[in-house]
Design a protein around this motif. Sequence first.
Motif, mmCIF file in Angstrom:
data_model
loop_
_atom_site.group_PDB
_atom_site.id
_atom_site.type_symbol
_atom_site.label_atom_id
_atom_site.label_comp_id
_atom_site.label_asym_id
_atom_site.label_seq_id
_atom_site.Cartn_x
_atom_site.Cartn_y
_atom_site.Cartn_z
ATOM 1 N N ARG A 174 -29.221 -33.453 20.204
ATOM 2 C CA ARG A 174 -27.926 -32.943 19.749
ATOM 3 C C ARG A 174 -28.174 -31.678 18.939
ATOM 4 N N LEU A 175 -27.338 -30.677 19.143
ATOM 5 C CA LEU A 175 -27.507 -29.421 18.391
ATOM 6 C C LEU A 175 -26.190 -29.097 17.683
ATOM 7 N N TYR A 176 -26.270 -28.941 16.368
ATOM 8 C CA TYR A 176 -25.097 -28.526 15.605
ATOM 9 C C TYR A 176 -25.225 -27.039 15.276
ATOM 10 N N ALA A 177 -24.317 -26.233 15.819
ATOM 11 C CA ALA A 177 -24.282 -24.809 15.442
ATOM 12 C C ALA A 177 -23.367 -24.666 14.231
ATOM 13 N N ASP A 178 -23.402 -23.510 13.588
ATOM 14 C CA ASP A 178 -22.585 -23.236 12.395
ATOM 15 C C ASP A 178 -22.886 -24.242 11.284
ATOM 16 N N CYS A 179 -24.121 -24.651 11.179
ATOM 17 C CA CYS A 179 -24.501 -25.654 10.176
ATOM 18 C C CYS A 179 -25.589 -25.084 9.269
ATOM 19 N N ARG A 180 -25.250 -24.897 8.014
ATOM 20 C CA ARG A 180 -26.197 -24.312 7.054
ATOM 21 C C ARG A 180 -26.810 -25.427 6.214
ATOM 22 N N VAL A 181 -28.135 -25.467 6.174
ATOM 23 C CA VAL A 181 -28.822 -26.487 5.370
ATOM 24 C C VAL A 181 -29.035 -25.938 3.965
ATOM 25 N N THR A 182 -28.622 -26.707 2.963
ATOM 26 C CA THR A 182 -28.780 -26.236 1.582
ATOM 27 C C THR A 182 -29.950 -26.912 0.877
ATOM 28 N N LYS A 183 -30.312 -28.097 1.359
ATOM 29 C CA LYS A 183 -31.385 -28.821 0.677
ATOM 30 C C LYS A 183 -32.049 -29.812 1.614
ATOM 31 N N ILE A 184 -33.370 -29.924 1.488
ATOM 32 C CA ILE A 184 -34.080 -31.007 2.173
ATOM 33 C C ILE A 184 -34.185 -32.137 1.151
ATOM 34 N N THR A 185 -33.691 -33.305 1.520
ATOM 35 C CA THR A 185 -33.735 -34.419 0.567
ATOM 36 C C THR A 185 -35.084 -35.123 0.676
ATOM 37 N N SER A 186 -35.502 -35.742 -0.428
ATOM 38 C CA SER A 186 -36.796 -36.446 -0.417
ATOM 39 C C SER A 186 -36.772 -37.623 -1.390
ATOM 40 N N GLU A 187 -37.653 -38.545 -1.120
ATOM 41 C CA GLU A 187 -37.842 -39.699 -2.018
ATOM 42 C C GLU A 187 -39.327 -39.982 -2.108
ATOM 43 N N HIS A 188 -39.824 -40.081 -3.310
ATOM 44 C CA HIS A 188 -41.235 -40.419 -3.546
ATOM 45 C C HIS A 188 -42.190 -39.578 -2.688
ATOM 46 N N GLY A 189 -41.982 -38.277 -2.699
ATOM 47 C CA GLY A 189 -42.896 -37.385 -1.986
ATOM 48 C C GLY A 189 -42.784 -37.450 -0.475
ATOM 49 N N ARG A 190 -41.643 -37.904 0.023
ATOM 50 C CA ARG A 190 -41.451 -38.033 1.471
ATOM 51 C C ARG A 190 -40.088 -37.463 1.833
ATOM 52 N N ALA A 191 -40.056 -36.554 2.802
ATOM 53 C CA ALA A 191 -38.775 -35.967 3.227
ATOM 54 C C ALA A 191 -37.929 -37.037 3.913
ATOM 55 N N THR A 192 -36.631 -37.048 3.594
ATOM 56 C CA THR A 192 -35.771 -38.101 4.163
ATOM 57 C C THR A 192 -34.604 -37.542 4.974
#
Lengths: 182, 506
Positions: free
Chosen positions: B206-224
Amino acid sequence: MSQNLSRGTERIIKALIETLKPRKPGFDPAAEEFMLQVADDFLGALPSHMKILFPLGLRLLEYGTLIFAFSPIPFSRMSLSKREQYIKGWMDSKIPLRRDLIKGMKAIALTGYYAFPEVMNHIGYNLEEHLKRINVVDLNTPPAVACDAEAAKYFREMDKLGKWGIVDGLPGKAKKYFEERE
Amino acid sequence: MIITGDQVSKDLEEKCQVLIIGSGAAGGAIGAELSEAGVDVIILEEGGHYTSKDFVPDPSKMIPMLYRDAGTSVIMGSPSIIFSEGCCVGGSTVINGGMCWRVPEKILKRWNLEFGLSDITPKELEPYYRKVEKIINVAPQSPESLSKAEMMFHRATTKLGYLIRRNQRNQLNCTGEGLCVFGCPTDRKRSVLVTYVPKAMQAGARLYADCRVTKITSEHGRATGIEGQIIDRKTKKKKHKVRIKAQLVIVACGAIQTPALLLGSKLGNSSKQVGKNFLCHPNVKIVGIFDQQINYWAGVHQAHQVHEFLEEGMLFALGGVHPSLVSLSLPGFGRQSIELMELWNHMVVAGALIDDTTYGKVIRLPWGPPLALYQIDDIEYERMLRAIALMSEIMFTAGARKVLLPFFHLQELNGMDDIKKVFSSGIKKAEIETLTVHAFGTTRMCADPNRGVVNQWGEVNDCSKLFVVDGGTIPTSLGVNPQETIMALATRSGVHILENKNKYLS
């Protein structure tokens, strides 16, 4: 009607377009509205910080007359010849920021102008004719018509002579490569 | 399935196995690799989704539509460098010239020696390059697609004894429309938009266009996953919130956007190298004016490259662009501009790519966007002058009567004898007009985690389940066009993830 330009910004851009617009006796197409529309579209597509910075730059140009031209009259209210002189001063400035700013403004004005059909026609950019001539309908069909017959003939001959390849030689070995083939 | 911003009517919450941020050379290639292996993939793209039906030869429409910041991105320095990159589904591959070169062997030796990347050898990369070349149809141009200018360029460089090579381009039956930089209107340039993206979509991504990522979320040193926004394509303002959870996050936003995203997410920077080591292949160009009519725009651009001076950090090619863009680099305005542009069909534009010898950096502004800083050093400056002199020599050998220069003071040369003025006129660095379309190094690969951001597979050193696969991972300047190498390295990372599914996708 501008969608992204405030009245003040529009006034300065109109003055800028009038000053920068390429024209000469015998050729002066009515491209101003189109150029303004392009400037409006560009401003609408700028990121948020540029939407603030760009009008600020325009204000510097507008009221910079006081510092850079020792004139109390803002840029957009100057006579055309005074404006031309003032813009030249920005282009020839020793301060790189001033030169960069006017370059950006020149870009906004000239991008529209040289995309205006009458202007493209005047300078001989007949892209439509070129496309009509060379286009093939099917993606899987190789081009049948040469973009330039002389060039196509030249490269076909070079190919036959083995002088037109994707050479595996390393840079600096050019002479050797050509000597071997001559 | 491609979903555009206007099709999203409420806040979005999604889940997937692999989330890829960016749909350009790297994001497209790894997206297709993973989804074709049955992985549940979501790709996010900040720009819009357009097809060849939308592409028209009008810069005033295409630049705001396809280019980041409407083509106004600037790398700050003295001189500032104009930087162009794509911001649309397919990324910069939609608007680039389509040059495809493998990384030179001497560069790989440097990667081994300086960064401990001993596994990345020509032999190791061979199958990945081959796979990429097949998918994007890398091939030399046919004689029919070439312009008269290419013939003159080839003749002149051959006469001078310089090594000139046919360019490898990702194209299929290119007819030489010369519109690559505004999106190929016939899909003959095989960009990611018409190759990898359809492959990924067919495999269920699936591809979402017009989608701006503001933050990569993480928990305990692991991207979520990520937090982001669906944006209105016209106003660029936020329309809806986006939250996506993923087992693995892959960042492929390019060497300028990726460091800003990592820094904003406070991830991956224990080495303090995120955003550092920025390289950008500064370009300079000249315009030759000939007595005869050439119509250099009527044919594909950059069909050849002069590789004679590659080891000295310079590569030359012809560039065919729209009169709007050429006019911006010519001196003056008003009457001077139109009188010069009336020579349009007598002009030939040549450009030089300069191999970097210094580093800049990318910082994150407090409100989020990146700011690239780069100062040309003495070696690059010398290379630029030399490149301009050598390109002028080629132009005059080809029969030019005048060469217009990218300098503030010295604006033209009128013959071979004038070339020495390039060196004797006291040109200052700030007086050279430069631009670029390449960026590297800001999240560089290195075997030593203290000197790099990712390992040889693109895995971020201090955050698990997070990969970076774009040009930022390339640790040195390449000296040649990078898109094929970016695609090959991303494919290699994809294969590595698939071979280690238990580690990354559990």
